[in-house]
Write an enzyme that holds these catalytic residues in place. Structure first.
Site, PDB file in Angstrom:
ATOM      1  CG  ASP A 169      -2.282   0.691   0.886  1.00  0.00           C
ATOM      2  OD1 ASP A 169      -2.366   1.399  -0.141  1.00  0.00           O
ATOM      3  OD2 ASP A 169      -3.224   0.553   1.684  1.00  0.00           O
ATOM      4  CG  ASP A 171       1.496   2.282   8.768  1.00  0.00           C
ATOM      5  OD1 ASP A 171       0.406   2.558   9.291  1.00  0.00           O
ATOM      6  OD2 ASP A 171       2.434   1.746   9.387  1.00  0.00           O
ATOM      7  CG  ASP A 172      -3.198   8.038   7.928  1.00  0.00           C
ATOM      8  OD1 ASP A 172      -2.464   8.732   8.636  1.00  0.00           O
ATOM      9  OD2 ASP A 172      -4.393   8.344   7.727  1.00  0.00           O
ATOM     10  NE  ARG A 205       1.000   0.364  11.597  1.00  0.00           N
ATOM     11  CZ  ARG A 205       2.035   0.277  12.387  1.00  0.00           C
ATOM     12  NH1 ARG A 205       1.915  -0.195  13.594  1.00  0.00           N
ATOM     13  NH2 ARG A 205       3.212   0.639  11.949  1.00  0.00           N
ATOM     14  CB  THR A 262      -6.974   0.364   5.167  1.00  0.00           C
ATOM     15  OG1 THR A 262      -7.903   1.445   5.168  1.00  0.00           O
ATOM     16  CG2 THR A 262      -7.092  -0.421   3.878  1.00  0.00           C
ATOM     17  CE  LYS A 312       0.015  10.436   6.357  1.00  0.00           C
ATOM     18  NZ  LYS A 312      -1.343  11.012   6.360  1.00  0.00           N
ATOM     19  CD1 TRP A 317      -3.175  15.895   1.706  1.00  0.00           C
ATOM     20  CD2 TRP A 317      -4.008  14.347   3.095  1.00  0.00           C
ATOM     21  NE1 TRP A 317      -3.984  15.054   0.962  1.00  0.00           N
ATOM     22  CE2 TRP A 317      -4.503  14.098   1.801  1.00  0.00           C
ATOM     23  CE3 TRP A 317      -4.387  13.494   4.140  1.00  0.00           C
ATOM     24  CZ2 TRP A 317      -5.366  13.040   1.519  1.00  0.00           C
ATOM     25  CZ3 TRP A 317      -5.246  12.444   3.855  1.00  0.00           C
ATOM     26  CH2 TRP A 317      -5.731  12.234   2.567  1.00  0.00           C
ATOM     27  CB  ILE A 318       1.362  12.263   1.587  1.00  0.00           C
ATOM     28  CG1 ILE A 318       2.144  12.077   2.891  1.00  0.00           C
ATOM     29  CG2 ILE A 318       2.238  12.012   0.356  1.00  0.00           C
ATOM     30  CD1 ILE A 318       2.491  10.623   3.201  1.00  0.00           C
ATOM     31  CE1 TYR A 341       2.148   8.739  -1.530  1.00  0.00           C
ATOM     32  CE2 TYR A 341       0.040   9.344  -0.555  1.00  0.00           C
ATOM     33  CZ  TYR A 341       1.300   8.767  -0.444  1.00  0.00           C
ATOM     34  OH  TYR A 341       1.700   8.240   0.753  1.00  0.00           O
TER      35      TYR A 341
HETATM   36  P1  G4P Z   1      -3.901   2.523   6.545  1.00  0.00           P
HETATM   37  O1  G4P Z   1      -4.571   1.355   7.169  1.00  0.00           O
HETATM   38  O2  G4P Z   1      -3.091   2.112   5.342  1.00  0.00           O
HETATM   39  O3  G4P Z   1      -3.120   3.348   7.512  1.00  0.00           O
HETATM   40  O4  G4P Z   1      -4.994   3.437   5.875  1.00  0.00           O
HETATM   41  P2  G4P Z   1      -6.200   4.302   6.485  1.00  0.00           P
HETATM   42  O5  G4P Z   1      -7.371   3.401   6.655  1.00  0.00           O
HETATM   43  O6  G4P Z   1      -5.736   5.085   7.651  1.00  0.00           O
HETATM   44  O7  G4P Z   1      -6.384   5.295   5.260  1.00  0.00           O
HETATM   45  C1  G4P Z   1      -7.595   5.785   4.843  1.00  0.00           C
HETATM   46  C2  G4P Z   1      -7.477   6.368   3.467  1.00  0.00           C
HETATM   47  O8  G4P Z   1      -6.784   7.608   3.557  1.00  0.00           O
HETATM   48  C3  G4P Z   1      -6.687   5.526   2.478  1.00  0.00           C
HETATM   49  O9  G4P Z   1      -7.271   5.678   1.206  1.00  0.00           O
HETATM   50  C4  G4P Z   1      -5.330   6.187   2.474  1.00  0.00           C
HETATM   51  O10 G4P Z   1      -4.666   5.993   1.255  1.00  0.00           O
HETATM   52  C5  G4P Z   1      -5.703   7.641   2.645  1.00  0.00           C
HETATM   53  N1  G4P Z   1      -4.634   8.450   3.204  1.00  0.00           N
HETATM   54  C6  G4P Z   1      -4.161   8.443   4.458  1.00  0.00           C
HETATM   55  N2  G4P Z   1      -3.216   9.382   4.622  1.00  0.00           N
HETATM   56  C7  G4P Z   1      -3.067   9.980   3.413  1.00  0.00           C
HETATM   57  C8  G4P Z   1      -2.234  11.037   2.938  1.00  0.00           C
HETATM   58  O11 G4P Z   1      -1.416  11.615   3.665  1.00  0.00           O
HETATM   59  N3  G4P Z   1      -2.385  11.394   1.643  1.00  0.00           N
HETATM   60  C9  G4P Z   1      -3.275  10.781   0.812  1.00  0.00           C
HETATM   61  N4  G4P Z   1      -3.337  11.221  -0.454  1.00  0.00           N
HETATM   62  N5  G4P Z   1      -4.082   9.780   1.217  1.00  0.00           N
HETATM   63  C10 G4P Z   1      -3.976   9.380   2.506  1.00  0.00           C
HETATM   64  P3  G4P Z   1      -8.230   4.561   0.602  1.00  0.00           P
HETATM   65  O12 G4P Z   1      -9.545   4.627   1.298  1.00  0.00           O
HETATM   66  O13 G4P Z   1      -7.512   3.247   0.655  1.00  0.00           O
HETATM   67  O14 G4P Z   1      -8.383   5.047  -0.883  1.00  0.00           O
HETATM   68  P4  G4P Z   1      -7.479   4.806  -2.196  1.00  0.00           P
HETATM   69  O15 G4P Z   1      -7.017   6.152  -2.589  1.00  0.00           O
HETATM   70  O16 G4P Z   1      -6.328   3.905  -1.817  1.00  0.00           O
HETATM   71  O17 G4P Z   1      -8.395   4.178  -3.147  1.00  0.00           O
HETATM   72 MG    MG Z   2      -5.706   2.777  -0.229  1.00  0.00          MG
END
Ligand code: G4P
Ligand code: MG
Length: 179
Positions: free
Chosen positions: A97, A100-101, A103, A105, A129, A153-154, A156
């Protein structure tokens, strides 16, 4: 206001090369990646340059419940390996992935995958993170991260509508759009 940071495709590529080096140095030979979409897709594809293993994919999303998105929202599978391909049985798989925000997901996906018949499950994230984590990595999972980053906030590159403006912001030049 949440602090923001911008990473370019080149930044991402460099970190993923280092991440691949860490994975290879672990001595575990992974047979396949399982990318968590959408954020894990591009990192997994770039990692494949270095690891040379196939990519499988799953996707999850947060769903609002009666309380809305803010509290108690639930994670659900959008797309899954169901049935699990037979050729992955007994193999070492690496879950990939981008970040790791919280965690949450990662915990959900890893718990689901632990129900399957893998030899070993590893997890590799581009950005780790540094923050208090709401989710927990299940026992027995090897963890790799490309780099640790602050809890900002990153932005991408694959989310950029204007990649030139994105790259300027990454270089510390452009003007961020007001919220
Ligand atoms: P984790 O378990 O990997 O830590 O994920 P978490 O559930 O905390 O993340 C929730 C959503 O927020 C994820 O998107 C993750 O990619 C996105 N996210 C968290 N921090 C950041 C950040 O700093 N920048 C960006 N751009 N996104 C962040 P998701 O629901 O999986 O959506 P998708 O974009 O992967 O489809
Ligand atoms: Mg994701």
């Amino acid at each position: 206001m949440v602090k923001k940071i911008w990473y370019t495709y080149d930044d991402v590529h460099r970190v993923l090369k280092e991440l691949a080096g860490k994975i290879q140095a672990s001595g575990v030979r992974y047979d396949a990646m399982i990318a968590i979409g959408g954020g894990g897709f591009i990192p997994a594809r770039i990692l494949r340059c270095f690891l040379n293993i196939p990519i499988y994919a799953v996707s999850t999303a947060y769903y609002a419940n009666d309380f809305g998105y803010e509290t108690n929202s639930e994670i659900k599978k959008i797309q899954w390996l169901d049935p699990m391909p037979e050729n992955l049985a007994g193999k070492n798989v690496l879950v990939v992935d981008e970040v790791d925000d919280s965690r949450v997901t990662l915990e959900f996906v890893l718990n689901e995958l632990q129900k399957e018949n893998f030899a070993e499950i590893g997890v590799a994230v581009l950005h780790e993170k540094i923050k208090e984590k709401a989710g927990k990595l299940p026992e027995g999972i090897r963890y790799f991260s490309g780099i640790t980053v602050e809890d900002w906030w990153i932005n991408y590159p694959w989310d950029a509508e204007d990649i030139a403006a994105h790259n300027l912001l990454a270089a510390g030049h452009g003007e961020a759009q007001p919220e």
